[in-house]
Design an enzyme around this catalytic site. Structure first.
Site, short mmCIF file in Angstrom:
data_model
loop_
_atom_site.label_atom_id
_atom_site.label_comp_id
_atom_site.label_asym_id
_atom_site.label_seq_id
_atom_site.Cartn_x
_atom_site.Cartn_y
_atom_site.Cartn_z
CB SER A 1 -0.95 -0.05 1.20
OG SER A 1 -0.15 0.07 2.51
CB CYS A 2 4.45 1.92 -0.39
SG CYS A 2 4.75 1.40 -2.20
#
Length: 282
Positions: free
Chosen positions: A114-115
Site C-alpha cells: 500500500s506504499c
C-alpha cells in the site's frame, strides 16, 4: 514475552445446540522496529522470533546483507509510561560502516503493497537495493512432483495452526526437498521475514539453492523478499499478483502459484522446472 496463543470464551452453535467453551486463538501484537535507536516501522505480528523478524525485515529493506552487518538486537526497556518492558519494541544496532536509510515521518517504504508507488518504481526499488542477485549456478532443476509434495510437508509442520486455524506459514526447502526451516505468523510477510532473519543470523545468506513456500498468495512484497535474500524459487498455494509476476520475470525468480495437489501454474522462470513433456498451448 507475549504468548503465541491465547484463550478466549466463545459461544458455540452446532446443529442448533448452544454451548459456551474456551477457544484457542493466535496472538496478535504490534512490534515496533527501531534502527540504531530511531523508530523505523511497526508491524502486527505473532510474538516469537522477534529478533529474526526484525533482521529479516531489514534484509528486505536493503539495510542488512550479512551477519557482520548486524551488531545486536535488543528489546527496549521502558517502552511504556511506567517503564515496564512490553517486549513489543526491538532496537536493531548495525555495525559501524553500514549505510543507514534516512528515517523520517514521511519515509517511503517500498516493501508494503500500500506504499503508493507505481509498478515501475517498485521494480526499480528492488533492482537498486538488491544485495544478493539470484545466481543459482548451475540453475536449480526441480521436478514438478517434488514441488507438489511441499505443501503437505509444510502443513504437517504448522504446529500453531493446528490449534488455532489462524496462522500463515512460510518454509524454506532445499533443492532436494529437505525442510530447512518453517515459521508461522499472523502475517505471511512476517513469517517470511522470520525465515530470512534467521538465515542472516546464521550466516546463510544468500539462500541461492532454496525454495520458499508460502501458505497463501504470492504478493509483490513476498516476491521482493525472496529476491532480496537471493532465493531463486517462490511457490505459493494461491495466486500471485501481477506485479509479483513482473518482478519475477525481471529478476530471474521462478514463481509458482496455485500449488495444489499435482497441479500448479508457473508464471516466470519455467527453465528451473524439469518438464517431462512439451507444454500444450492454451
Amino acid at each position: 514475552m507475549g504468548r503465541v496463543t491465547e484463550r478466549r470464551k466463545v459461544l458455540r452453535i452446532r446443529d442448533g445446540v448452544v454451548s459456551s467453551r474456551p477457544d484457542t486463538l493466535v496472538a496478535e501484537e504490534p512490534l515496533e522496529i527501531r534502527l540504531n535507536g530511531k523508530p523505523l516501522a511497526i508491524t502486527m505480528r505473532t510474538p516469537g522470533d522477534d529478533f529474526a523478524l526484525a533482521a529479516g525485515f531489514l534484509v528486505s529493506e536493503g539495510v542488512l546483507a550479512t551477519a557482520s552487518d548486524l551488531l545486536n538486537i535488543v528489546y527496549c526497556a521502558g517502552a511504556t509510561v511506567d517503564g515496564s518492558n512490553t517486549y513489543n519494541v526491538v532496537d536493531v544496532k548495525t555495525a559501524p560502516g553500514v549505510a543507514i536509510p534516512e528515517i523520517t515521518l514521511e519515509r517511503n517504504v517500498y516493501t508494503t503493497s500500500s506504499c503508493g508507488l507505481c509498478g515501475k518504481a517498485s521494480l526499480d526499488a528492488v533492482r537498486t537495493n538488491a544485495r544478493w542477485p539470484i545466481t543459482d549456478t548451475p540453475p536449480l532443476r526441480l521436478d514438478p512432483d517434488l514441488l507438489a509434495s511441499l505443501p503437505d510437508r509444510l502443513r504437517a509442520s504448522q504446529r500453531v495452526f493446528d490449534r488455532t486455524g489462524g496462522l500463515h506459514a512460510a518454509a524454506l526447502f532445499g533443492e532436494d526437498g529437505e525442510l530447512l526451516d518453517v515459521r508461522e505468523d499472523v502475517g505471511r510477510h512476517n513469517a517470511v521475514d522470520k525465515l530470512i532473519g534467521r538465515a542472516l543470523q546464521n550466516g546463510a545468506l544468500p539462500l541461492s539453492r532454496t525454495i520458499l513456500l508460502v501458505s497463501g498468495r504470492a504478493s509483490f512484497e513476498l516476491a521482493q523478499k525472496a529476491v532480496m535474500a537471493g532465493i531463486p524459487v517462490l511457490a505459493a498455494v494461491s495466486a500471485p499478483s501481477s506485479l509479483a509476476v513482473d518482478l519475477a520475470a525481471e529478476t530471474g525468480l521462478t514463481l509458482v502459484g496455485f500449488l495444489r495437489g499435482s497441479s500448479m501454474n508457473v508464471y516466470a522462470g519455467e527453465d528451473r522446472i524439469a518438464l517431462r513433456a512439451t507444454a500444450t498451448q492454451g
